[in-house]
Design a protein around this motif. Structure first.
Motif, PDB file in Angstrom:
ATOM      1  N   ASN A  52       1.185   4.571   3.463  1.00 52.68           N
ATOM      2  CA  ASN A  52       2.314   4.788   4.368  1.00 52.68           C
ATOM      3  C   ASN A  52       2.368   3.721   5.462  1.00 52.68           C
ATOM      4  O   ASN A  52       3.445   3.234   5.834  1.00 52.68           O
ATOM      5  N   LYS A  53       1.189   3.331   5.964  1.00 50.88           N
ATOM      6  CA  LYS A  53       1.127   2.325   7.034  1.00 50.88           C
ATOM      7  C   LYS A  53       0.943   0.899   6.507  1.00 50.88           C
ATOM      8  O   LYS A  53       0.848  -0.041   7.286  1.00 50.88           O
ATOM      9  N   GLU A  54       0.863   0.787   5.174  1.00 51.33           N
ATOM     10  CA  GLU A  54       0.668  -0.521   4.525  1.00 51.33           C
ATOM     11  C   GLU A  54      -0.590  -1.203   5.062  1.00 51.33           C
ATOM     12  O   GLU A  54      -0.605  -2.401   5.346  1.00 51.33           O
ATOM     13  N   ASP A  55      -1.661  -0.426   5.174  1.00 47.83           N
ATOM     14  CA  ASP A  55      -2.896  -0.946   5.776  1.00 47.83           C
ATOM     15  C   ASP A  55      -4.105  -0.249   5.148  1.00 47.83           C
ATOM     16  O   ASP A  55      -4.414   0.895   5.468  1.00 47.83           O
ATOM     17  N   LEU A  56      -4.764  -0.951   4.236  1.00 46.31           N
ATOM     18  CA  LEU A  56      -5.992  -0.430   3.628  1.00 46.31           C
ATOM     19  C   LEU A  56      -6.893  -1.619   3.317  1.00 46.31           C
ATOM     20  O   LEU A  56      -6.605  -2.402   2.410  1.00 46.31           O
ATOM     21  N   CYS A  57      -7.955  -1.758   4.081  1.00 42.27           N
ATOM     22  CA  CYS A  57      -8.842  -2.918   3.968  1.00 42.27           C
ATOM     23  C   CYS A  57     -10.218  -2.508   3.454  1.00 42.27           C
ATOM     24  O   CYS A  57     -10.618  -1.348   3.562  1.00 42.27           O
ATOM     25  N   TYR A  58     -10.930  -3.484   2.921  1.00 43.90           N
ATOM     26  CA  TYR A  58     -12.280  -3.254   2.419  1.00 43.90           C
ATOM     27  C   TYR A  58     -13.173  -2.821   3.571  1.00 43.90           C
ATOM     28  O   TYR A  58     -13.070  -3.340   4.688  1.00 43.90           O
TER      29      TYR A  58
ATOM     30  N   PHE B 113       0.379  -5.020  -3.821  1.00 46.20           N
ATOM     31  CA  PHE B 113       1.470  -4.048  -3.849  1.00 46.20           C
ATOM     32  C   PHE B 113       2.702  -4.640  -3.163  1.00 46.20           C
ATOM     33  O   PHE B 113       2.576  -5.280  -2.116  1.00 46.20           O
ATOM     34  N   SER B 114       3.851  -4.380  -3.737  1.00 46.87           N
ATOM     35  CA  SER B 114       5.092  -4.708  -3.027  1.00 46.87           C
ATOM     36  C   SER B 114       5.379  -3.592  -2.026  1.00 46.87           C
ATOM     37  O   SER B 114       4.818  -2.489  -2.124  1.00 46.87           O
ATOM     38  N   LYS B 115       6.266  -3.848  -1.069  1.00 50.84           N
ATOM     39  CA  LYS B 115       6.630  -2.821  -0.099  1.00 50.84           C
ATOM     40  C   LYS B 115       7.263  -1.611  -0.800  1.00 50.84           C
ATOM     41  O   LYS B 115       7.030  -0.461  -0.415  1.00 50.84           O
ATOM     42  N   THR B 116       8.029  -1.883  -1.837  1.00 53.32           N
ATOM     43  CA  THR B 116       8.649  -0.782  -2.593  1.00 53.32           C
ATOM     44  C   THR B 116       7.589   0.068  -3.268  1.00 53.32           C
ATOM     45  O   THR B 116       7.660   1.311  -3.242  1.00 53.32           O
ATOM     46  N   GLU B 117       6.590  -0.583  -3.872  1.00 50.50           N
ATOM     47  CA  GLU B 117       5.513   0.159  -4.523  1.00 50.50           C
ATOM     48  C   GLU B 117       4.732   1.000  -3.528  1.00 50.50           C
ATOM     49  O   GLU B 117       4.411   2.171  -3.798  1.00 50.50           O
ATOM     50  N   MET B 118       4.436   0.440  -2.372  1.00 52.95           N
ATOM     51  CA  MET B 118       3.694   1.206  -1.366  1.00 52.95           C
ATOM     52  C   MET B 118       4.479   2.433  -0.926  1.00 52.95           C
ATOM     53  O   MET B 118       3.919   3.522  -0.760  1.00 52.95           O
ATOM     54  N   ALA B 119       5.783   2.266  -0.737  1.00 60.31           N
ATOM     55  CA  ALA B 119       6.616   3.401  -0.333  1.00 60.31           C
ATOM     56  C   ALA B 119       6.661   4.460  -1.433  1.00 60.31           C
ATOM     57  O   ALA B 119       6.569   5.665  -1.146  1.00 60.31           O
TER      58      ALA B 119
END
Length: 347
Positions: free
Chosen positions: A290-296, A308-314
């Motif tokens: 949702n926040k487009e933020d997932l890091c190792y 991921f594209s923004k559409t895929e993340m949504a």
């Protein structure tokens, strides 16, 4: 949100039954067929003369097999062939200025033989990604067509080169499975053990030949041995949910990173219930999408969703939110129909 009130025992019971059903009985050391083929291939790697006096090879079973979280229908193992060079702690690890989370490995302070100098290093002594893969390919191609005895069967081995790994396909009259091998350079980074995987990454042409991605394999494996059964079972459920809901770009490493972070943040611990751990993982996976933020977990520069594209993340966030809201409601019910949760994990 994860319900703050006490979760129902019937929800916990259904999750546990599904996790037990999903679990693959073959996990690394318990799979004699896999172990025999791994020993056979490892011996070929160890006997290669090109780097024998400069580099020790150690197989590390990684991914779902190493973590003990293979699903019942998973027929693949992941193995890192760790390359431990003499004086490996002197390898200079340089950040790529144009690719966040990507690094270059410089060998200027290490003793190197003629093969390495001529074939694996740039003029500036940076290790070349494709030439590490070429070295691995030359070894593993020799396994193609070989036969290895398993517990009861004879396996025929087939080899195939992939973008960032090397696959051995093992075939017998009753079973077949795959082993993805990836060469990985052992490092010391900030006084901690790490491995660098040769990995192609978009960016400027001038530095594209020497890109590596860092992982902390030893820490991950050690953590999951101590994380508790609920965390292991919750990771199984998260994999199954993403498969059942057709979210193929979410992989095991997304779930493992979240589990590590949640333990580090004290949100879960080895005594947490399965329902608590599972819903925490689901909530935080949705939050990351949702926040487009997932890091190792050990490198905030390395995004795990850069592909991921923004559409895929949504779209993924919408599916995960729906599952989270329904399953959170189930967790509060004192009664659930038999199999209420099942459709979320089994197609």
């Amino acid at each position: 949100m994860i319900p703050s009130t006490k979760m129902s025992s019937v929800f916990e019971k259904q999750l546990q039954e599904i996790a037990d059903e999903l679990r693959n009985p073959f996990n690394g050391q318990s799979d004699v067929d896999f172990k025999n083929i791994l020993d056979f291939v490892s011996k070929m790697w160890e006997d290669d003369t090109k780097l024998k006096d400069y580099c020790l090879i150690k197989p590390i079973v990684f991914g779902c097999g190493g973590h003990g979280i293979r699903l019942y229908n998973d027929n693949k193992y992941d193995v890192m062939m760790e390359m431990k060079f003499r004086h490996y702690d002197a390898i200079i690890v340089k950040k790529d200025q144009d690719r966040p989370g990507i690094y270059h490995l410089n060998f200027q302070d290490l003793p190197c033989n003629k093969y390495m100098t001529d074939n694996m290093l740039t003029g500036g002594s940076d290790l070349k990604r494709d030439d590490v893969h070429a070295w691995a390919q030359a070894i593993l191609e020799n396994a193609h067509g070989s036969t290895v005895r398993g517990r009861r069967e004879i396996y025929l081995l087939r080899y195939k080169r992939r973008n960032n790994s090397h696959t051995i396909h093992a075939i017998s009259s009753t079973r077949e499975f795959y082993i993805d091998f990836a060469p990985a350079v052992k490092l010391v980074v900030d006084e901690s053990s790490a491995q660098a995987l040769p990995k192609a990454w978009p960016g400027p042409k001038r530095s594209k030949a020497t890109t590596f991605m860092l992982i902390a394999a030893d820490f991950e494996l050690s953590f999951l041995k101590q994380a508790g059964k609920a965390t292991i079972d919750a990771l199984l459920l998260m994999q199954a949910l993403c498969i059942a809901k057709n979210l193929p770009k979410i992989r095991n490493y997304h779930h493992v990173t979240l589990a590590l972070l949640l333990h580090d943040w004290k949100k879960i611990d080895p005594q947490s219930s399965l329902a608590t751990v599972f819903l925490a993982l689901l909530l935080n996976l949705w939050d990351g999408m949702n926040k487009e933020d997932l890091c190792y977990f050990c490198d905030a520069d390395l995004s795990l969703i850069s592909n991921f594209s923004k559409t895929e993340m949504a779209e993924y966030a919408t599916v995960l939110k729906s599952a989270m809201e329904t399953l959170s409601t189930y967790s509060l019910r004192k009664k659930l129909n038999e199999g209420s949760c099942r459709s979320y994990f089994v197609k």
